[in-house]
Scaffold this motif. Sequence first.
Motif, PDB file in Angstrom:
ATOM      1  N   LYS A  11       0.789  -0.906   0.192  1.00 39.33           N
ATOM      2  CA  LYS A  11       0.112   0.094   0.417  1.00 39.33           C
ATOM      3  C   LYS A  11       0.715   1.074  -0.074  1.00 39.33           C
ATOM      4  N   ASN A  12       1.050   1.906  -0.986  1.00 31.08           N
ATOM      5  CA  ASN A  12       1.177   3.205  -0.896  1.00 31.08           C
ATOM      6  C   ASN A  12       2.574   2.757  -0.786  1.00 31.08           C
ATOM      7  N   THR A  13       3.829   3.701  -0.142  1.00 30.97           N
ATOM      8  CA  THR A  13       5.312   2.711  -0.542  1.00 30.97           C
ATOM      9  C   THR A  13       5.990   1.642   0.412  1.00 30.97           C
ATOM     10  N   MET A  14       5.098   0.943   0.797  1.00 30.88           N
ATOM     11  CA  MET A  14       5.007  -0.466   1.461  1.00 30.88           C
ATOM     12  C   MET A  14       4.886  -1.326  -0.131  1.00 30.88           C
ATOM     13  N   PRO A  15       5.974  -1.713  -0.157  1.00 29.60           N
ATOM     14  CA  PRO A  15       5.842  -3.727  -1.300  1.00 29.60           C
ATOM     15  C   PRO A  15       5.162  -4.126  -1.702  1.00 29.60           C
ATOM     16  N   PRO A  16       4.775  -4.590  -2.561  1.00 33.48           N
ATOM     17  CA  PRO A  16       3.948  -5.454  -2.248  1.00 33.48           C
ATOM     18  C   PRO A  16       4.479  -7.135  -2.077  1.00 33.48           C
ATOM     19  N   MET A  17       4.911  -8.026  -1.462  1.00 36.00           N
ATOM     20  CA  MET A  17       5.400  -9.211  -1.519  1.00 36.00           C
ATOM     21  C   MET A  17       5.204 -10.048  -1.395  1.00 36.00           C
ATOM     22  N   GLU A  18       3.447 -10.498  -2.551  1.00 35.62           N
ATOM     23  CA  GLU A  18       3.013 -11.820  -2.715  1.00 35.62           C
ATOM     24  C   GLU A  18       3.660 -12.674  -3.216  1.00 35.62           C
ATOM     25  N   GLY A  19       4.321 -13.618  -2.730  1.00 33.59           N
ATOM     26  CA  GLY A  19       4.926 -14.998  -3.123  1.00 33.59           C
ATOM     27  C   GLY A  19       6.244 -14.989  -2.553  1.00 33.59           C
ATOM     28  N   LYS A  20       6.674 -13.362  -2.350  1.00 30.36           N
ATOM     29  CA  LYS A  20       7.913 -13.875  -0.994  1.00 30.36           C
ATOM     30  C   LYS A  20       7.849 -15.024  -0.010  1.00 30.36           C
ATOM     31  N   TYR A  21       7.060 -14.876   1.045  1.00 30.42           N
ATOM     32  CA  TYR A  21       6.524 -15.215   1.899  1.00 30.42           C
ATOM     33  C   TYR A  21       5.706 -17.285   2.139  1.00 30.42           C
ATOM     34  N   ASP A  22       6.589 -18.237   2.509  1.00 29.22           N
ATOM     35  CA  ASP A  22       5.318 -19.108   2.151  1.00 29.22           C
ATOM     36  C   ASP A  22       4.614 -19.176   3.366  1.00 29.22           C
ATOM     37  N   GLU A  23       3.339 -19.647   3.655  1.00 33.44           N
ATOM     38  CA  GLU A  23       2.183 -19.759   4.513  1.00 33.44           C
ATOM     39  C   GLU A  23       3.089 -19.661   6.147  1.00 33.44           C
ATOM     40  N   GLN A  24       4.281 -20.568   6.248  1.00 31.91           N
ATOM     41  CA  GLN A  24       4.569 -20.985   7.533  1.00 31.91           C
ATOM     42  C   GLN A  24       4.929 -19.118   8.075  1.00 31.91           C
ATOM     43  N   GLU A  25       5.649 -18.537   7.329  1.00 31.08           N
ATOM     44  CA  GLU A  25       6.506 -17.870   7.213  1.00 31.08           C
ATOM     45  C   GLU A  25       5.902 -16.055   7.245  1.00 31.08           C
ATOM     46  N   LEU A  26       4.118 -16.542   6.799  1.00 33.96           N
ATOM     47  CA  LEU A  26       3.091 -14.616   6.807  1.00 33.96           C
ATOM     48  C   LEU A  26       2.294 -15.557   8.097  1.00 33.96           C
ATOM     49  N   LYS A  27       2.550 -16.684   8.743  1.00 32.68           N
ATOM     50  CA  LYS A  27       1.965 -16.914  10.132  1.00 32.68           C
ATOM     51  C   LYS A  27       2.571 -16.599  10.795  1.00 32.68           C
ATOM     52  N   ALA A  28       4.046 -16.454  10.720  1.00 33.94           N
ATOM     53  CA  ALA A  28       5.434 -16.190  11.763  1.00 33.94           C
ATOM     54  C   ALA A  28       4.877 -14.692  11.961  1.00 33.94           C
ATOM     55  N   LEU A  29       4.821 -13.966  10.592  1.00 29.83           N
ATOM     56  CA  LEU A  29       5.033 -11.856  10.203  1.00 29.83           C
ATOM     57  C   LEU A  29       3.962 -11.958  11.122  1.00 29.83           C
ATOM     58  N   VAL A  30       2.647 -12.951  10.647  1.00 28.19           N
ATOM     59  CA  VAL A  30       1.139 -11.991  11.099  1.00 28.19           C
ATOM     60  C   VAL A  30       1.460 -11.789  12.910  1.00 28.19           C
ATOM     61  N   LYS A  31       1.857 -12.771  13.469  1.00 28.16           N
ATOM     62  CA  LYS A  31       1.986 -13.315  15.093  1.00 28.16           C
ATOM     63  C   LYS A  31       2.902 -12.111  15.777  1.00 28.16           C
ATOM     64  N   TYR A  32       3.967 -12.046  14.499  1.00 30.95           N
ATOM     65  CA  TYR A  32       5.280 -10.842  15.732  1.00 30.95           C
ATOM     66  C   TYR A  32       4.169  -9.993  15.588  1.00 30.95           C
ATOM     67  N   VAL A  33       4.008  -8.658  14.055  1.00 37.90           N
ATOM     68  CA  VAL A  33       3.542  -8.095  13.482  1.00 37.90           C
ATOM     69  C   VAL A  33       2.621  -7.649  14.998  1.00 37.90           C
ATOM     70  N   LYS A  34       1.724  -8.352  14.894  1.00 39.69           N
ATOM     71  CA  LYS A  34       0.726  -8.271  16.203  1.00 39.69           C
ATOM     72  C   LYS A  34       1.200  -8.102  17.873  1.00 39.69           C
ATOM     73  N   GLU A  35       2.305  -8.843  18.007  1.00 37.96           N
ATOM     74  CA  GLU A  35       2.559  -8.003  19.485  1.00 37.96           C
ATOM     75  C   GLU A  35       3.031  -7.056  19.637  1.00 37.96           C
ATOM     76  N   PHE A  36       3.994  -6.016  18.866  1.00 42.69           N
ATOM     77  CA  PHE A  36       4.445  -4.836  18.759  1.00 42.69           C
ATOM     78  C   PHE A  36       2.883  -3.913  19.513  1.00 42.69           C
ATOM     79  N   ARG A  37       2.177  -4.282  19.061  1.00 45.38           N
ATOM     80  CA  ARG A  37       0.744  -4.177  20.201  1.00 45.38           C
ATOM     81  C   ARG A  37       0.666  -3.942  22.007  1.00 45.38           C
ATOM     82  N   ILE A  38       1.181  -4.700  22.066  1.00 47.38           N
ATOM     83  CA  ILE A  38       1.354  -5.756  23.357  1.00 47.38           C
ATOM     84  C   ILE A  38       2.613  -5.087  24.126  1.00 47.38           C
ATOM     85  N   GLN A  39       3.898  -4.531  23.849  1.00 40.64           N
ATOM     86  CA  GLN A  39       4.536  -4.818  24.128  1.00 40.64           C
ATOM     87  C   GLN A  39       5.021  -2.913  25.082  1.00 40.64           C
TER      88      GLN A  39
END
Length: 190
Positions: free
Chosen positions: A162-190
Motif C-alpha cells: 500500500k502506497n510506499t509499502m511494496p507488495p511481497m506476494e509470493g515472497k513468503y510461504d504460508e509458515q513465514e506469513l503466519k510468523a510475520l502476522v504473529k510478530y506484527v501483532k506482538e508490537f501492540r502489547i509491548q
Amino acid sequence: MLLIGSTGGLVKFSKFIRIPEMVISLLFLVTGGFMVMHVANFGFLFVVKLVFVLAAIPTAIIAFRKEKKLLGLISLLLLFGAYGLAEIHKSQFGNRKAFTEEVITSPDASNYDLSLHGKALFNAQCAVCHGTDGSAGLSGAKNLKKSQMTNEQILDIINHGKNTMPPMEGKYDEQELKALVKYVKEFRIQ
Ligand code: HEC
C-alpha cells in the motif's frame, strides 16, 4: 574516442554527446535524491555510490575539456563502479536467508518458536521502514504498535502493499506469513 585520441572526431562527438550526457547525469542525481527520500535503508554502500557518481561527473567534464584520456577512463570506471555497487545493493536487499540463518524455521522442530521466526523475517525485511520496534515510521510506514488490523488485513497489506509499502506476494510461504502476522501483532502489547 577520447581514449583512441581521434581529436577531430572527439570534438564532434562531444558536442553531440554533451546534451544526452547532461541529461543522464541529471537523471542519476534525481534518482539518487529520490532513493534518499524514499528508501530508508541506504547505508554505507549507498554513500560510496553517491560519492562515485558525484566524483565521476566533474572528472568527465574536465577530461573532455582537456582531452585527458586517463581522466576519461577514471570517470568511466567511477560510473561503472557506482552501477556495480547499485547492483550489489539490490541483491542484498531481499536476501532474507542471511538474516534467518540464526533462527529455527522448521515448524516441526521441537524448539521452534513462531514469534522468533517472525522476528527474524521482520527485522530482515520490514524493519527498514517500520523499525525493529515497529514504530519507526520511515518512508511513511504506519506505527505497528497502534495498528488495529486483523490477521486478514495484515496478510493483505504484506501481499499487495500500500502506497510506499511494496507488495511481497509470493515472497513468503504460508509458515513465514503466519510468523510475520504473529510478530506484527506482538508490537501492540509491548
Ligand atoms: C518500504 C517501506 C516498507 C517496508 C519494507 C514494509 N512496510 Fe509495512 N508499511 C509501509 C507503509 C508506507 C505503510 C502504510 C501504508 C498506508 O496505509 O498508507 C505500511 C503499513 C503496514 C501495515 C499496516 C499498519 C496499519 O494498521 O495501517 C502493516 C501490518 C505492515 N506495514 C507490515 C509490514 C510487514 C510485515 C513488512 C515486512 C514483510 C512491511 N510492512 C514492510 C512501509 C513499509
